[in-house]
Design an enzyme around this catalytic site. Structure first.
Site, mmCIF file in Angstrom:
data_model
loop_
_atom_site.group_PDB
_atom_site.id
_atom_site.type_symbol
_atom_site.label_atom_id
_atom_site.label_comp_id
_atom_site.label_asym_id
_atom_site.label_seq_id
_atom_site.Cartn_x
_atom_site.Cartn_y
_atom_site.Cartn_z
ATOM 1 C CG HIS A 140 31.969 47.560 38.291
ATOM 2 N ND1 HIS A 140 30.986 48.322 38.508
ATOM 3 C CD2 HIS A 140 31.495 46.160 38.218
ATOM 4 C CE1 HIS A 140 29.820 47.604 38.876
ATOM 5 N NE2 HIS A 140 30.446 46.248 38.585
ATOM 6 C CG HIS B 221 30.369 50.746 41.315
ATOM 7 N ND1 HIS B 221 31.329 49.912 41.911
ATOM 8 C CD2 HIS B 221 29.437 49.676 41.333
ATOM 9 C CE1 HIS B 221 30.966 48.767 42.231
ATOM 10 N NE2 HIS B 221 29.852 48.759 41.939
#
Length: 285
Positions: free
Chosen positions: A37, A34
């Site tokens: 990250h 997501h």
């Protein structure tokens, strides 16, 4: 972007980069990527010549088999995000590649691993140390990037790096949040719409805790009010809330025990989904 499936492929890619004098940024992940990250990837891209992202759901850090079984796995979508983010190498191995035989190493992680997540999830941090130590040995990163949502994990990895003599830099990165305050997490995908609607109450309670601290509330008062506020929301249940020293992860009884600012770490069950978050309290003036 090149996808690497074996340790040998990773070592070869690293060796080529090192031979050219290039710096390497490593972002270890368990996939289901997501924006949180991707913020780590972006920082790694800014600070290094070559970026390696590992995508591996590590079984040795799960003490709950159901949690391991239900952990989201989205390799195709992950690879699309990593390509778009300019990653050089995605290391996506099998369990058999990482653990051709059982990893029996036990790390002396000390007090940072004994509280909070360490107490609630026996063996979890030893499993984290096992996989991250392997990644550090294979990727030989100049810098490795970790999100502050897992603030205790960063302290554990620092301890492991000290034990293993890792020479690279461990870079903590800010928590990314949804517009309503919920900390971004791969586990959020498991929330029902109703659960997703109530989950932001966790961050709201943490924000109120910082305000209560600034208004003169004691550590105990802030702790109790935060737990009460979260538990008052139907569907949420606090597993623990700990106000700790930012380096030792040990609970503090008074704010002056952490003059540079304590950390409030919370774990909450939203239905059967376990959500973690934390917030920094202000330093003493």
């Amino acid at each position: 972007m090149e996808i690497l499936r074996t340790v040998e492929q990773l070592r070869s890619a690293v060796a080529r980069a090192k031979a050219e004098g290039l710096s390497i940024g490593l972002v270890p992940t368990m996939g289901a990527l997501h924006k949180g990250h991707l913020s780590l990837v972006e920082k790694a891209r800014d600070e290094n010549d070559v970026v390696v992202v590992s995508v591996f759901v590590n079984p040795t850090q799960f003490n709950n088999p159901d949690d391991l079984r239900t952990y989201p796995r989205t390799e195709e979508a992950d690879c699309a995000l990593l390509r778009a983010a300019g990653v050089d190498y995605a290391f996506i191995p099998s369990v058999e590649e990482i653990y051709p035989e059982p990893d029996t190493r036990v790390f002396d992680l000390g007090p940072v691993a004994e509280v909070m997540e360490g107490a609630m999830r026996p063996g979890h941090f030893n499993g984290v140390a096992q996989i991250v130590s392997k990644l550090f040995a294979w990727a030989e990163p100049t810098r490795a990037y970790f999100g502050r949502k897992d603030i205790q994990q960063i302290a554990v990895i620092r301890r492991m790096a000290e034990l293993e003599g890792f020479k690279g830099t461990i870079v903590p990165c800010p928590i990314l949040r949804e517009d309503d305050g919920l900390a971004m997490s791969s586990r959020n995908t498991r929330l029902t719409p109703e659960q997703r609607a109530i989950a932001p109450a966790i961050h709201h309670a943490l924000t109120a805790a910082v305000e209560a601290c600034a208004s003169g509330g004691s550590v105990q008062q802030v702790h109790d009010a935060t737990v009460e506020a979260v538990n008052a929301v139907p569907g949420l249940e606090v597993e623990y809330f700990a106000i700790v020293h930012p380096e030792t992860m040990q609970p503090v009884q008074a704010w002056d025990e952490a003059p540079e600012g304590a950390i409030g770490c919370i774990t909450v069950y939203c239905g059967d989904v376990r959500l973690i978050d934390n917030i920094s309290f202000p330093a003493l003036s």
